[in-house]
Each structure stands twice: as C-alpha cells, then as structure tokens.
Design a protein around this motif. Structure first.
Motif, short mmCIF file in Angstrom:
data_model
loop_
_atom_site.label_atom_id
_atom_site.label_comp_id
_atom_site.label_asym_id
_atom_site.label_seq_id
_atom_site.Cartn_x
_atom_site.Cartn_y
_atom_site.Cartn_z
N TYR A 23 -39.39 42.46 -10.41
CA TYR A 23 -40.05 42.81 -11.67
C TYR A 23 -41.47 43.32 -11.43
O TYR A 23 -41.91 44.26 -12.08
CB TYR A 23 -40.04 41.61 -12.61
N LYS A 24 -42.17 42.73 -10.47
CA LYS A 24 -43.52 43.20 -10.15
C LYS A 24 -43.47 44.61 -9.58
O LYS A 24 -44.26 45.47 -9.96
CB LYS A 24 -44.20 42.25 -9.17
N ALA A 25 -42.54 44.86 -8.66
CA ALA A 25 -42.47 46.16 -7.98
C ALA A 25 -41.85 47.26 -8.82
O ALA A 25 -42.25 48.42 -8.72
CB ALA A 25 -41.68 46.00 -6.68
N ASP A 26 -40.88 46.91 -9.65
CA ASP A 26 -40.14 47.91 -10.43
C ASP A 26 -39.82 47.37 -11.81
O ASP A 26 -38.68 47.01 -12.10
CB ASP A 26 -38.85 48.28 -9.68
N PRO A 27 -40.83 47.31 -12.67
CA PRO A 27 -40.59 46.71 -13.99
C PRO A 27 -39.54 47.47 -14.81
O PRO A 27 -38.67 46.84 -15.43
CB PRO A 27 -41.95 46.71 -14.67
N ALA A 28 -39.57 48.79 -14.83
CA ALA A 28 -38.61 49.55 -15.63
C ALA A 28 -37.19 49.33 -15.12
O ALA A 28 -36.26 49.09 -15.92
CB ALA A 28 -38.95 51.04 -15.61
N GLY A 29 -37.00 49.40 -13.82
CA GLY A 29 -35.68 49.19 -13.24
C GLY A 29 -35.18 47.78 -13.46
O GLY A 29 -33.99 47.55 -13.75
N THR A 30 -36.07 46.79 -13.33
CA THR A 30 -35.67 45.40 -13.52
C THR A 30 -35.30 45.12 -14.96
O THR A 30 -34.29 44.47 -15.23
CB THR A 30 -36.80 44.45 -13.07
N VAL A 31 -36.09 45.62 -15.91
CA VAL A 31 -35.78 45.42 -17.32
C VAL A 31 -34.44 46.07 -17.67
O VAL A 31 -33.59 45.47 -18.33
CB VAL A 31 -36.92 45.93 -18.23
N ALA A 32 -34.23 47.30 -17.21
CA ALA A 32 -32.97 47.99 -17.50
C ALA A 32 -31.78 47.25 -16.89
O ALA A 32 -30.75 47.06 -17.54
CB ALA A 32 -33.03 49.43 -16.98
N TRP A 33 -31.92 46.84 -15.62
CA TRP A 33 -30.84 46.10 -14.97
C TRP A 33 -30.56 44.79 -15.69
O TRP A 33 -29.41 44.45 -15.97
CB TRP A 33 -31.21 45.84 -13.50
N TRP A 34 -31.62 44.02 -16.00
CA TRP A 34 -31.45 42.72 -16.64
C TRP A 34 -30.79 42.87 -18.00
O TRP A 34 -29.89 42.11 -18.35
CB TRP A 34 -32.80 42.01 -16.76
N GLU A 35 -31.23 43.87 -18.74
CA GLU A 35 -30.65 44.08 -20.08
C GLU A 35 -29.16 44.42 -19.98
O GLU A 35 -28.35 43.91 -20.75
CB GLU A 35 -31.41 45.19 -20.81
N ALA A 36 -28.79 45.25 -19.01
CA ALA A 36 -27.39 45.66 -18.85
C ALA A 36 -26.52 44.54 -18.26
O ALA A 36 -25.37 44.38 -18.67
CB ALA A 36 -27.31 46.90 -17.96
N GLU A 37 -27.07 43.78 -17.32
CA GLU A 37 -26.26 42.82 -16.58
C GLU A 37 -26.41 41.36 -17.00
O GLU A 37 -25.47 40.58 -16.85
CB GLU A 37 -26.59 42.92 -15.08
N LYS A 38 -27.58 40.99 -17.48
CA LYS A 38 -27.86 39.56 -17.69
C LYS A 38 -28.13 39.17 -19.14
O LYS A 38 -27.99 38.00 -19.49
CB LYS A 38 -29.07 39.12 -16.85
N ALA A 39 -28.51 40.10 -19.97
CA ALA A 39 -28.92 39.76 -21.34
C ALA A 39 -27.85 39.03 -22.13
O ALA A 39 -28.15 38.17 -22.95
CB ALA A 39 -29.35 41.02 -22.10
N ASN A 40 -26.62 39.37 -21.87
CA ASN A 40 -25.55 38.77 -22.66
C ASN A 40 -24.85 37.60 -21.99
O ASN A 40 -23.87 37.08 -22.50
CB ASN A 40 -24.54 39.85 -23.05
N GLU A 41 -25.35 37.17 -20.82
CA GLU A 41 -24.86 35.94 -20.23
C GLU A 41 -25.42 34.76 -21.01
O GLU A 41 -26.56 34.81 -21.46
CB GLU A 41 -25.28 35.83 -18.76
N LEU A 42 -24.66 33.73 -21.13
CA LEU A 42 -25.12 32.54 -21.83
C LEU A 42 -25.94 31.68 -20.88
O LEU A 42 -25.55 31.48 -19.73
CB LEU A 42 -23.93 31.76 -22.39
N LEU A 43 -27.07 31.19 -21.36
CA LEU A 43 -27.92 30.34 -20.54
C LEU A 43 -27.21 29.03 -20.22
O LEU A 43 -26.55 28.45 -21.08
CB LEU A 43 -29.23 30.01 -21.27
N ASN A 44 -27.38 28.57 -19.01
CA ASN A 44 -26.83 27.28 -18.57
C ASN A 44 -25.34 27.15 -18.80
O ASN A 44 -24.84 26.07 -19.09
CB ASN A 44 -27.58 26.13 -19.26
N CYS A 45 -24.63 28.24 -18.72
CA CYS A 45 -23.19 28.22 -18.92
C CYS A 45 -22.53 28.39 -17.55
O CYS A 45 -22.84 29.31 -16.82
CB CYS A 45 -22.78 29.36 -19.86
#
Length: 119
Positions: A23-45
């Motif tokens: 995230y420090k090195a590539d904020p745009a890429g990290t945000v886009a990746w996280w939104e596509a891959e992780k945003a819809n995972e359930l926390l602690n599931c």
C-alpha cells in the motif's frame, strides 16, 4: 458511502506487513486489488463465503489512493485505524514520533463535533 468498507480496508491492510508495504509503494494498485479481491470477503470467516455488492465510492477510493488520513477521517474512517496503518507505513521516514506529530498537525483544523465514526 461505506464507513464499514473503508475501516475494513484499513483494518485488514494494517494486519499484514506485506500489504502495508504494498500500500505504501503502490496505493492505487493496492486499493484496486483489495477492492476486487478482498472487499467482499467476510471478516473472520473461515469458509469461502463472500458477499457480492461492496465497492468503494469514487471519493473513498480517491482518499485511499491519496493516503489522505484527514479526508478519510472527515468521511468517517476511525482515526485509530488510520493512525496505526499510517504509522506502520511512514514512521521510518521521520524522526521518533515525527509522523505522529505530523499526523496530528494535519488534523488541527478539526473541531468538535467530530465526524461520526460509528459503523
């Protein structure tokens, strides 16, 4: 606006040293990746369960990419989440406590009542 999703991003990235560095090195890429891959995972599931609809609003995405903790707080992000993540990212670029002081200085203009940080 989803304070939950912003806080979930801050929380999950902060707990993974590789994601902090990414995230420090590539904020745009990290945000886009996280939104596509992780945003819809359930926390602690522990199963592969996922939701299907969560996404950042444009202003949220822009603030995350800009790593703008003031804007994030003004939108309702929890200040402890931004502080811990951004300390992990930037403390080594400053003298001891230098980043914490810079973080606080950027927030000096804010007055009570603060934005609602409840999710």
């Amino acid at each position: 606006m989803s304070k939950y999703l912003i806080n979930k991003f801050l929380f999950t990235v902060d707990r993974d040293p590789d994601l902090v560095a990414r995230y420090k090195a590539d904020p745009a890429g990290t945000v886009a990746w996280w939104e596509a891959e992780k945003a819809n995972e359930l926390l602690n599931c522990t199963t592969a369960e996922r939701s299907t609809y969560q996404a950042f609003a444009d202003d949220e995405r822009e603030a995350l990419v800009a790593q703008d903790h003031v804007r994030l707080f003004e939108m309702g992000a929890h200040p402890f989440l931004t502080l811990t993540l951004f300390i992990a990212m930037f403390e080594h670029d400053h003298e001891p406590l230098g980043y914490v002081k810079a973080y606080a200085a950027k927030m000096e203009h804010l007055t009570l009542p603060y934005p609602d940080i409840a999710t």
